[in-house]
Design a protein around this motif. Structure first.
Motif, PDB file in Angstrom:
ATOM      1  N   THR A 162     -33.053 -34.995  19.011  1.00  0.00           N
ATOM      2  CA  THR A 162     -33.670 -36.186  19.590  1.00  0.00           C
ATOM      3  C   THR A 162     -35.184 -36.078  19.725  1.00  0.00           C
ATOM      4  N   ASN A 163     -35.726 -34.888  19.489  1.00  0.00           N
ATOM      5  CA  ASN A 163     -37.183 -34.721  19.503  1.00  0.00           C
ATOM      6  C   ASN A 163     -37.536 -33.714  18.413  1.00  0.00           C
ATOM      7  N   ARG A 164     -37.634 -34.221  17.177  1.00  0.00           N
ATOM      8  CA  ARG A 164     -37.846 -33.324  16.037  1.00  0.00           C
ATOM      9  C   ARG A 164     -39.224 -32.682  16.053  1.00  0.00           C
ATOM     10  N   ASN A 175     -40.339 -31.502  34.140  1.00  0.00           N
ATOM     11  CA  ASN A 175     -41.312 -31.535  33.058  1.00  0.00           C
ATOM     12  C   ASN A 175     -42.656 -31.959  33.620  1.00  0.00           C
ATOM     13  N   GLN A 215     -34.093 -28.780  28.652  1.00  0.00           N
ATOM     14  CA  GLN A 215     -34.529 -29.956  27.902  1.00  0.00           C
ATOM     15  C   GLN A 215     -34.838 -29.588  26.455  1.00  0.00           C
ATOM     16  N   VAL A 216     -35.494 -28.452  26.263  1.00  0.00           N
ATOM     17  CA  VAL A 216     -35.808 -27.988  24.905  1.00  0.00           C
ATOM     18  C   VAL A 216     -34.525 -27.769  24.114  1.00  0.00           C
ATOM     19  N   VAL A 259     -40.473 -31.077  18.462  1.00  0.00           N
ATOM     20  CA  VAL A 259     -40.325 -29.764  19.101  1.00  0.00           C
ATOM     21  C   VAL A 259     -40.034 -28.690  18.064  1.00  0.00           C
ATOM     22  N   GLU A 293     -31.614 -29.153  24.576  1.00  0.00           N
ATOM     23  CA  GLU A 293     -30.984 -30.452  24.287  1.00  0.00           C
ATOM     24  C   GLU A 293     -31.674 -31.141  23.118  1.00  0.00           C
ATOM     25  N   TRP A 294     -33.010 -31.131  23.124  1.00  0.00           N
ATOM     26  CA  TRP A 294     -33.756 -31.745  22.015  1.00  0.00           C
ATOM     27  C   TRP A 294     -33.384 -31.108  20.687  1.00  0.00           C
TER      28      TRP A 294
END
Length: 293
Positions: free
Chosen positions: A83-85, A52, A74-75, A87, A77-78
């Motif tokens: 875990t990363n709303r 990243n 990573q995208v 996105v 997984e989020w």
């Protein structure tokens, strides 16, 4: 703004490993969607080595720009774990400047569709977190640690809210309580009572635990479905086997609390087997349906 950034994103678009480039602009003085930059470029790549990268720019106009280059794994997984709303907001609402083989269009469509398999896992994850926070909060309340109990219950209600949104077929957004107010006003009212009621903290928590316990029990069937479907793959499981299972490991940190809760609710059964130690038994677990066959 887009014209000023064109040299930057065109150079990245020429790379074979770039899957998509999204532009987000700030339209309000305070906009968390762009991390409060005036403009942001979000670039998804598939490099050989996942990496990243983050860069900041100051434009001649005085505007500030941010660049985020994120690996596709990573995208994913989020998105899968929630875990990363933020996105979700970027993909759903950002302007597509470049995409390879319709990657971003297909990703956006999959977010709209939110397949049942993905929903089941997300609900299982949120339910596991809900049970852990709820039970820890109740223990702290009974021990007289009211502020800590309050903190745990705020988190528990957030997990309950996200579970409800997912169950209705939507991804939880950053403004999840705005969603819940329309979808499940009963849960919204609980949260509102917790933060706005003029009752003493002890009284608020006492009433909240009573109401929340009913909602937790109501959601037990849907919340445990993902775990139970995995457990039906075989007769008995050790806790270690469950924790490392590819479908369960993402919520393994809360799994033990969830298993004990489901044993109490007779959703999961305990199966024991002898060990070499006198009077000591291994404790394994089975879905109640399999254990009663």
């Amino acid at each position: 703004m887009e014209d000023l950034l064109r040299p930057i994103y065109q150079e990245r678009a020429s790379h074979a490993n770039t899957l998509g480039i999204i532009l987000l602009e700030k339209h309000k003085p305070e906009n968390p969607a762009t991390d409060n930059f005036d403009v942001m470029l979000f670039i998804i790549v598939k490099e050989d080595q996942p990496t990243n990268s983050f860069k900041h720019y100051e434009l001649e106009s005085g505007k500030i720009a941010g660049l985020k280059i994120v690996h596709v794994d990573q995208v994913n997984e989020w998105i899968q774990l929630g875990t990363n709303r933020r996105v979700l907001d970027w993909v759903m609402n950002g302007k597509i400047l470049f995409e390879r083989n319709e990657y971003l269009s297909q990703l956006k469509q999959s977010l709209f569709d939110f397949p049942l398999k993905d929903r089941k896992k997300r609900i299982g994850l949120e339910f596991a977190k809900l049970i852990k926070r709820f039970r820890d909060g109740k223990e702290l309340f009974e021990a007289g640690h009211l502020l800590d109990a309050y903190n745990y219950m705020v988190h528990a209600l957030h997990h309950l809210a996200r579970l409800s949104v997912i169950d209705h077929g939507f991804h939880p957004e950053i403004t999840v309580w705005h969603q819940v107010k329309k979808i499940e006003p009963e849960i919204y009212k609980l949260y509102q009572e917790l933060v706005e009621s003029e009752e003493t903290l002890a009284k608020k928590l006492e009433l909240l635990f009573l109401a929340s316990e009913f909602l937790v029990n109501t959601n037990t069937k849907i919340g445990s479905l993902h775990l139970i479907e995995v457990m039906e793959e075989k007769e008995a499981w050790s806790i270690q086997e469950l924790m490392v299972h590819r479908e369960i490991r993402d919520y393994s940190v809360d799994l033990e609390a969830l298993v004990e809760f489901l044993i109490e609710r007779k959703v999961i059964a305990v199966i024991t087997e002898k060990t070499k130690g006198q009077g000591i038994l291994h404790r394994n677990y089975s879905s109640h349906k399999l254990s009663t066959k």
